[in-house]
Design a protein around this motif. Structure first.
Motif, PDB file in Angstrom:
ATOM      1  N   ASN A   1      70.872  80.340  34.398  1.00 14.93           N
ATOM      2  CA  ASN A   1      69.878  81.187  33.734  1.00 14.93           C
ATOM      3  C   ASN A   1      70.258  81.547  32.300  1.00 14.93           C
ATOM      4  O   ASN A   1      69.404  81.821  31.464  1.00 14.93           O
ATOM      5  CB  ASN A   1      69.605  82.459  34.553  1.00 14.93           C
ATOM      6  N   ILE A   2      71.545  81.497  32.019  1.00 15.87           N
ATOM      7  CA  ILE A   2      72.011  81.876  30.686  1.00 15.87           C
ATOM      8  C   ILE A   2      71.511  80.911  29.614  1.00 15.87           C
ATOM      9  O   ILE A   2      71.390  81.273  28.433  1.00 15.87           O
ATOM     10  CB  ILE A   2      73.549  81.968  30.662  1.00 15.87           C
ATOM     11  N   SER A   3      71.165  79.671  30.020  1.00 13.82           N
ATOM     12  CA  SER A   3      70.680  78.703  29.030  1.00 13.82           C
ATOM     13  C   SER A   3      69.320  79.125  28.475  1.00 13.82           C
ATOM     14  O   SER A   3      68.985  78.795  27.336  1.00 13.82           O
ATOM     15  CB  SER A   3      70.593  77.307  29.646  1.00 13.82           C
ATOM     16  N   TYR A   4      68.532  79.859  29.270  1.00 15.46           N
ATOM     17  CA  TYR A   4      67.254  80.382  28.780  1.00 15.46           C
ATOM     18  C   TYR A   4      67.420  81.753  28.143  1.00 15.46           C
ATOM     19  O   TYR A   4      66.818  82.041  27.104  1.00 15.46           O
ATOM     20  CB  TYR A   4      66.228  80.431  29.925  1.00 15.46           C
ATOM     21  N   ALA A   5      68.244  82.602  28.764  1.00 14.71           N
ATOM     22  CA  ALA A   5      68.493  83.920  28.175  1.00 14.71           C
ATOM     23  C   ALA A   5      69.051  83.783  26.762  1.00 14.71           C
ATOM     24  O   ALA A   5      68.760  84.599  25.879  1.00 14.71           O
ATOM     25  CB  ALA A   5      69.459  84.706  29.056  1.00 14.71           C
ATOM     26  N   LYS A   6      69.817  82.715  26.548  1.00 17.52           N
ATOM     27  CA  LYS A   6      70.435  82.460  25.247  1.00 17.52           C
ATOM     28  C   LYS A   6      69.415  82.439  24.102  1.00 17.52           C
ATOM     29  O   LYS A   6      69.716  82.878  22.983  1.00 17.52           O
ATOM     30  CB  LYS A   6      71.173  81.132  25.297  1.00 17.52           C
ATOM     31  N   LEU A   7      68.217  81.957  24.394  1.00 17.11           N
ATOM     32  CA  LEU A   7      67.229  81.777  23.335  1.00 17.11           C
ATOM     33  C   LEU A   7      66.856  83.095  22.655  1.00 17.11           C
ATOM     34  O   LEU A   7      66.419  83.103  21.511  1.00 17.11           O
ATOM     35  CB  LEU A   7      65.980  81.082  23.889  1.00 17.11           C
ATOM     36  N   GLN A   8      67.014  84.238  23.358  1.00 14.67           N
ATOM     37  CA  GLN A   8      66.805  85.553  22.756  1.00 14.67           C
ATOM     38  C   GLN A   8      68.101  86.356  22.658  1.00 14.67           C
ATOM     39  O   GLN A   8      68.300  87.135  21.733  1.00 14.67           O
ATOM     40  CB  GLN A   8      65.799  86.369  23.587  1.00 14.67           C
TER      41      GLN A   8
ATOM     42  N   SER B   1      59.924  97.973  29.103  1.00 14.49           N
ATOM     43  CA  SER B   1      60.897  98.202  28.020  1.00 14.49           C
ATOM     44  C   SER B   1      62.112  97.285  28.107  1.00 14.49           C
ATOM     45  O   SER B   1      63.175  97.598  27.547  1.00 14.49           O
ATOM     46  CB  SER B   1      61.351  99.666  28.013  1.00 14.49           C
ATOM     47  N   LEU B   2      61.983  96.172  28.817  1.00 13.13           N
ATOM     48  CA  LEU B   2      63.078  95.202  28.896  1.00 13.13           C
ATOM     49  C   LEU B   2      62.735  93.976  28.066  1.00 13.13           C
ATOM     50  O   LEU B   2      61.581  93.544  28.012  1.00 13.13           O
ATOM     51  CB  LEU B   2      63.329  94.771  30.347  1.00 13.13           C
ATOM     52  N   ARG B   3      63.753  93.421  27.411  1.00 11.65           N
ATOM     53  CA  ARG B   3      63.577  92.177  26.677  1.00 11.65           C
ATOM     54  C   ARG B   3      63.427  91.018  27.655  1.00 11.65           C
ATOM     55  O   ARG B   3      63.818  91.094  28.824  1.00 11.65           O
ATOM     56  CB  ARG B   3      64.780  91.935  25.759  1.00 11.65           C
ATOM     57  N   GLY B   4      62.879  89.909  27.175  1.00 11.66           N
ATOM     58  CA  GLY B   4      62.683  88.752  28.033  1.00 11.66           C
ATOM     59  C   GLY B   4      63.983  88.252  28.639  1.00 11.66           C
ATOM     60  O   GLY B   4      64.034  87.896  29.829  1.00 11.66           O
TER      61      GLY B   4
ATOM     62  N   GLY C   1      71.940  91.479  32.840  1.00 13.60           N
ATOM     63  CA  GLY C   1      70.698  91.847  32.175  1.00 13.60           C
ATOM     64  C   GLY C   1      70.797  93.120  31.358  1.00 13.60           C
ATOM     65  O   GLY C   1      69.875  93.433  30.590  1.00 13.60           O
ATOM     66  N   PHE C   2      71.898  93.837  31.520  1.00 17.23           N
ATOM     67  CA  PHE C   2      72.085  95.091  30.783  1.00 17.23           C
ATOM     68  C   PHE C   2      73.322  95.038  29.886  1.00 17.23           C
ATOM     69  O   PHE C   2      73.939  96.042  29.581  1.00 17.23           O
ATOM     70  CB  PHE C   2      72.170  96.263  31.771  1.00 17.23           C
ATOM     71  N   THR C   3      73.661  93.794  29.489  1.00 14.61           N
ATOM     72  CA  THR C   3      74.788  93.582  28.585  1.00 14.61           C
ATOM     73  C   THR C   3      74.557  94.301  27.260  1.00 14.61           C
ATOM     74  O   THR C   3      73.480  94.187  26.664  1.00 14.61           O
ATOM     75  CB  THR C   3      74.987  92.074  28.324  1.00 14.61           C
ATOM     76  N   GLN C   4      75.579  95.021  26.811  1.00 12.62           N
ATOM     77  CA  GLN C   4      75.457  95.810  25.584  1.00 12.62           C
ATOM     78  C   GLN C   4      76.137  95.180  24.381  1.00 12.62           C
ATOM     79  O   GLN C   4      75.881  95.572  23.247  1.00 12.62           O
ATOM     80  CB  GLN C   4      76.057  97.210  25.813  1.00 12.62           C
TER      81      GLN C   4
ATOM     82  N   ALA D   1      58.993  81.394  31.415  1.00 12.44           N
ATOM     83  CA  ALA D   1      57.989  82.412  31.722  1.00 12.44           C
ATOM     84  C   ALA D   1      58.581  83.809  31.684  1.00 12.44           C
ATOM     85  O   ALA D   1      57.938  84.762  31.206  1.00 12.44           O
ATOM     86  CB  ALA D   1      57.375  82.129  33.093  1.00 12.44           C
ATOM     87  N   LEU D   2      59.807  83.975  32.191  1.00 14.39           N
ATOM     88  CA  LEU D   2      60.450  85.290  32.172  1.00 14.39           C
ATOM     89  C   LEU D   2      60.725  85.755  30.743  1.00 14.39           C
ATOM     90  O   LEU D   2      60.631  86.953  30.441  1.00 14.39           O
ATOM     91  CB  LEU D   2      61.751  85.257  32.992  1.00 14.39           C
ATOM     92  N   LEU D   3      61.086  84.810  29.883  1.00 12.56           N
ATOM     93  CA  LEU D   3      61.274  85.178  28.478  1.00 12.56           C
ATOM     94  C   LEU D   3      59.994  85.753  27.879  1.00 12.56           C
ATOM     95  O   LEU D   3      60.033  86.656  27.036  1.00 12.56           O
ATOM     96  CB  LEU D   3      61.721  83.954  27.669  1.00 12.56           C
ATOM     97  N   ASP D   4      58.865  85.245  28.345  1.00 15.66           N
ATOM     98  CA  ASP D   4      57.586  85.711  27.814  1.00 15.66           C
ATOM     99  C   ASP D   4      57.142  87.048  28.406  1.00 15.66           C
ATOM    100  O   ASP D   4      56.081  87.564  28.056  1.00 15.66           O
ATOM    101  CB  ASP D   4      56.507  84.649  28.034  1.00 15.66           C
ATOM    102  N   LEU D   5      57.962  87.616  29.327  1.00 10.27           N
ATOM    103  CA  LEU D   5      57.717  88.989  29.807  1.00 10.27           C
ATOM    104  C   LEU D   5      58.298  90.022  28.851  1.00 10.27           C
ATOM    105  O   LEU D   5      58.355  91.207  29.178  1.00 10.27           O
ATOM    106  CB  LEU D   5      58.327  89.184  31.204  1.00 10.27           C
ATOM    107  N   ASP D   6      58.738  89.546  27.713  1.00 12.98           N
ATOM    108  CA  ASP D   6      59.390  90.404  26.712  1.00 12.98           C
ATOM    109  C   ASP D   6      58.591  91.689  26.475  1.00 12.98           C
ATOM    110  O   ASP D   6      57.402  91.646  26.147  1.00 12.98           O
ATOM    111  CB  ASP D   6      59.534  89.618  25.404  1.00 12.98           C
TER     112      ASP D   6
END
Length: 441
Positions: free
Chosen positions: A38-45, A175-178, A103-106, A166-171
């Motif tokens: 999943n990190i390969s998609y999370a990486k994009l943001q 109040s959560l980023r994609g 998902g809550f990495t600071q 699709a999850l990225l587009d839930l941005d």
């Protein structure tokens, strides 16, 4: 019992075990692989939000494999002692919780720590399943079963690709980023499935209530005959297998496969995004290569089992993968490049089930659990190399596709190592039961 009746009993037993066991193991691996990828998609943001460079992201992603390397052999030895049900439940629950926390990495440090912990949590799952299959299936069936199991990784990449974009587009939702939704939504299924695994997964054939007594006897007799006919190594201290030259050679050979696989799968969304598509379209386009991988994972192990040939069923797909990776850099046009990457993915993955049929031919018991884990843990250091080398090459060249040449070169080394490994496996290891058998003749 007549030979024809025994054959029918064996077919019925294998079919029953396959129906009852493989879908659950496949679902577990599907979720595990999604949580790993999943990190390969999370990486994009995520890279922009946390202020990470490509190299810093690559290091964080690769820490998963460092932990995997350190904890995998001990984890598989524990599994052999406590049983698959309890250990797989623990693995799934912990990796699910850690994925949600990602998902809550600071910041960078928290990202590094959680990726390391994710590797420690998941260590032992893949080799644990490979070891468990040696308790449930005779040798002649294991390559196909590993193929079916690994199809889950292809499906995971396909599902992950479809939902990642699709999850990225839930941005902005709640109040959560994609990228935060990517981790939260993919971590929850692991936690929920852990509860089901605890109640549904038997530790072995003898504890399976759904397996009739006569089928348990057939399986136990088949495995006993197999063990008696094939000399295998079993150490009182299973960690001694780490010094077995056959295990070391297979581990070095296997490095090429995770290196190419993770180098391609982690980077593929970035390559496709460079074609100028949206996040959602990116995700759905990335379903295609993994559908091709699933087909190859179904066909190659079946053909290997039918012909009895292993060497070229490992080396051949890898050679095709290396050629396709190279062509992806030089052919013109996005469509042709994408086709090459699809073929490359199939070549990288499809020979691996045949490869995993090799260790059980000379290892058994706790030694097999430790040996399989050692091969997988050393081999998965290729993932560490890929996650650092690919972004480094990308930063130096400014090209998303040039790193594919590095992956191709590593695969070619793996092809050569296949023939070296087969030569080593044909010679008995000093001090092994093979030597003792030969000495008594």
């Amino acid at each position: 019992m007549a030979e024809q009746e025994l054959d029918a009993l064996g077919t019925r037993t294998v079919q029953r075990i396959t129906r009852r066991l493989m879908p659950l193991l496949g679902l577990m691996y599907l979720i595990a692989y999604i949580d790993r990828q999943n990190i390969s998609y999370a990486k994009l943001q995520m890279v922009g939000d946390l202020g990470l460079s490509e190299a810093a992201y690559g290091l964080g992603a690769s820490l998963f494999f460092v932990a995997y390397f350190l904890f995998e052999v001990p984890a598989n030895v524990v599994l052999e002692k406590v049983g698959a049900r309890l250990w797989f439940t623990r693995i799934m629950a912990t990796w699910g919780v850690i994925t949600i926390l990602l998902g809550f990495t600071q910041g960078t440090a928290m990202f590094y720590v959680l990726r390391f912990l994710l590797g420690a949590a998941e260590a032992g799952f893949f080799p644990g399943v490979l070891f468990a299959l040696t308790l449930w299936f005779p040798q002649s069936h294991r390559g196909r079963m590993v193929g079916w199991f690994m199809i889950a990784s292809a499906l995971a990449n396909a599902v992950g690709a479809a939902i990642g974009g699709a999850l990225l587009d839930l941005d902005g939702l709640l109040s959560l980023r994609g990228w935060q939704w990517v981790f939260v939504a993919t971590g929850l299924p692991a936690v929920l499935l852990a509860v089901y695994v605890f109640f549904a997964l038997p530790d072995g054939p003898q504890s399976a209530r759904w397996l009739p007594a006569e089928e348990k006897r057939w399986l136990a007799d088949s495995l006993a005959r197999e063990a008696a006919a094939t000399p295998r190594t079993e150490h009182a201290n299973p960690f001694r297998v780490l010094l077995d030259r056959r295990v070391l050679i297979l581990a070095l050979l296997y490095v090429a496969f995770p290196l190419a696989a993770y180098g391609l799968s982690y980077w593929l969304p970035t390559v496709v995004k460079g074609f100028g598509v949206s996040n959602t379209v990116n995700g759905f386009l990335n379903v295609i290569p993994w559908a091709v991988v699933a087909l190859a994972l179904w066909w190659v192990p079946r053909h290997a089992a039918r012909t009895g040939e292993t060497t070229w069923h490992i080396a051949g797909p890898a050679l095709i993968g290396a050629t396709a990776l190279t062509l992806s850099v030089v052919v013109p046009g996005a469509a042709l490049k994408f086709i090459c990457l699809c073929v490359a993915a199939a070549g990288i993955f499809s020979g691996q089930p045949v490869f995993w049929s090799l260790p059980p031919t000379f290892l058994r018991g706790a030694t097999a659990a430790a040996g399989i884990a050692a091969i997988n843990s050393v081999g998965n250091l290729g993932g560490f190399v890929a996650q650092n080398a690919v972004p480094w090459i990308r930063d130096r060249t400014g090209s998303d596709l040039t790193p594919m040449l590095f992956l191709a070169a590593c695969l070619l080394v793996g092809v050569v190592m296949v023939f070296v490994a087969q030569a080593v496996l044909r010679r008995p290891a000093p001090g092994s039961s093979s030597d003792l058998t030969l000495a008594g003749r």
